[in-house]
Design a protein around this motif. Structure first.
Motif, PDB file in Angstrom:
ATOM      1  N   ARG A  39       0.792  -1.292  -0.045  1.00 20.31           N
ATOM      2  CA  ARG A  39      -0.005  -0.088   0.147  1.00 20.31           C
ATOM      3  C   ARG A  39       0.748   1.267   0.224  1.00 20.31           C
ATOM      4  O   ARG A  39       0.304   2.359  -0.066  1.00 20.31           O
ATOM      5  CB  ARG A  39      -0.966   0.097   1.335  1.00 20.31           C
ATOM      6  N   GLY A  40       2.259   0.930   0.207  1.00 15.06           N
ATOM      7  CA  GLY A  40       2.900   2.172   0.127  1.00 15.06           C
ATOM      8  C   GLY A  40       3.106   3.017   1.315  1.00 15.06           C
ATOM      9  O   GLY A  40       3.682   4.037   1.393  1.00 15.06           O
ATOM     10  N   LYS A  52       8.387   1.260   3.430  1.00 16.72           N
ATOM     11  CA  LYS A  52       9.394   1.102   2.227  1.00 16.72           C
ATOM     12  C   LYS A  52      10.250   0.050   2.513  1.00 16.72           C
ATOM     13  O   LYS A  52      10.722   0.029   3.857  1.00 16.72           O
ATOM     14  CB  LYS A  52       9.953   2.285   1.827  1.00 16.72           C
TER      15      LYS A  52
END
Length: 309
Positions: free
Chosen positions: A107-108, A111
């Motif tokens: 989902r970002g 990272k």
């Protein structure tokens, strides 16, 4: 609870060392059940969480455990351990919540790290799961002998509304009296194994005949050397160029993300052999096999301040 007698002590009502630790942990579980509305047990399938669940089952038998389980899955966990986790949940008819680091990456929200290590990425999924389900007490298997930051921890460890730990807010726990008071949005991390050592855990496993994942016993495994530790190859980023995979007889003293949990050379294939090996070890299990604790002198304390265990 059955009290075992120590015949040589002259006191017919004295408890053994393991009985005392068990009694303390059972008291902590029952105290939390009486003080809090929605506790949860962190359960990964690692040995400390296995012992913790065994103690919870004892504390409330013959009734079911009145808590759900939570596991923060990094996506790089050992398959043997995940299989054990799922079998145990099914065996005892428990309810398991899984917070997935991979979901957060997809989902970002998080990272991927350049080194492939995901253990530090567990904090956000953990804290959001606590907030989402409104857990007000969270049981963890941390022990004071593991690492110096954990040695500072109380049995009841207050966390603020951001799940952060402030050692200055820790409360005294004289005479095994635990203060669970917390403001709305705050919660308490609870450590029933605080006063146990690695050797205590293994001796208790042997006494109680607790099943463990085979990864904890000596077995042949394909590993490669990095940073002085034998790591398991996987999609997380190992081995790199110049790192040679070898088949060795190893076992794991602690189990976390395979990208930062090293195996140790060992031929200890039985409980007695493991106990004998640990009895003469001069390194803690985390000090010997956890790369994430070696990122800095205060790596664990920094993560605890952010909301990690």
């Amino acid at each position: 609870m059955t009290h075992r007698l120590i015949e040589a002590s002259g006191n017919p009502f004295a408890l053994t060392h393991l009985d005392s630790l068990e009694s303390e942990a059972v008291h902590i579980f029952r105290e939390v059940a009486g003080e809090f509305e929605k506790p949860v047990i962190l359960f990964s399938g690692g040995k400390d969480s296995i012992v913790m669940l065994h103690l919870a089952l004892k504390a409330f038998a013959p009734a079911p455990v009145p808590f759900v389980l939570l596991h923060v899955d990094t996506g790089h966990n050992f398959r043997e351990v995940l299989d054990y986790r799922d079998r145990t949940v099914a065996q005892h008819n428990l309810r398991l919540h899984v917070a997935s680091v991979q979901d957060y990456i997809d989902r970002g929200v998080l990272k991927e790290r350049p080194d492939g290590v995901r253990n530090p990425l567990q904090t956000v999924p953990l804290t959001e799961a606590i907030q989402q389900h409104r857990f007000d007490a969270v049981f963890g298997g941390g022990r004071r002998d593991e690492e110096k930051a954990r040695a500072k921890e109380r049995v009841f460890s207050l966390r603020d509304e951001f799940s952060q730990w402030d050692p200055r807010r820790q409360r005294p726990e004289l005479w095994n009296l635990y203060n669970g008071r917390h403001a709305p949005g705050e919660h308490v991390r609870v450590f029933p194994l605080s006063n146990w050592t690695e050797l205590d855990v293994w001796q208790y496993i042997a006494r109680e005949k607790i099943e463990l994942p085979e990864i904890y016993f000596a077995h042949e495994r394909d590993v490669f050397l990095r940073g002085g530790m034998w790591l398991t190859a996987g999609r997380w980023g190992g081995p790199r160029d110049g790192e040679r995979v070898e088949r060795r007889l190893v076992r794991y003293r602690t189990v976390g993300d395979m990208s930062c949990t090293g195996a140790v050379d060992s031929d200890a294939a039985t409980l007695d052999a493991v106990i004998a090996e640990i009895a003469v070890s001069r390194l803690t299990e985390r000090g010997a096999t956890r790369a994430d604790d070696k990122l800095s002198e205060a790596a664990m304390e920094d993560r605890k301040r952010e909301g990690y265990f």
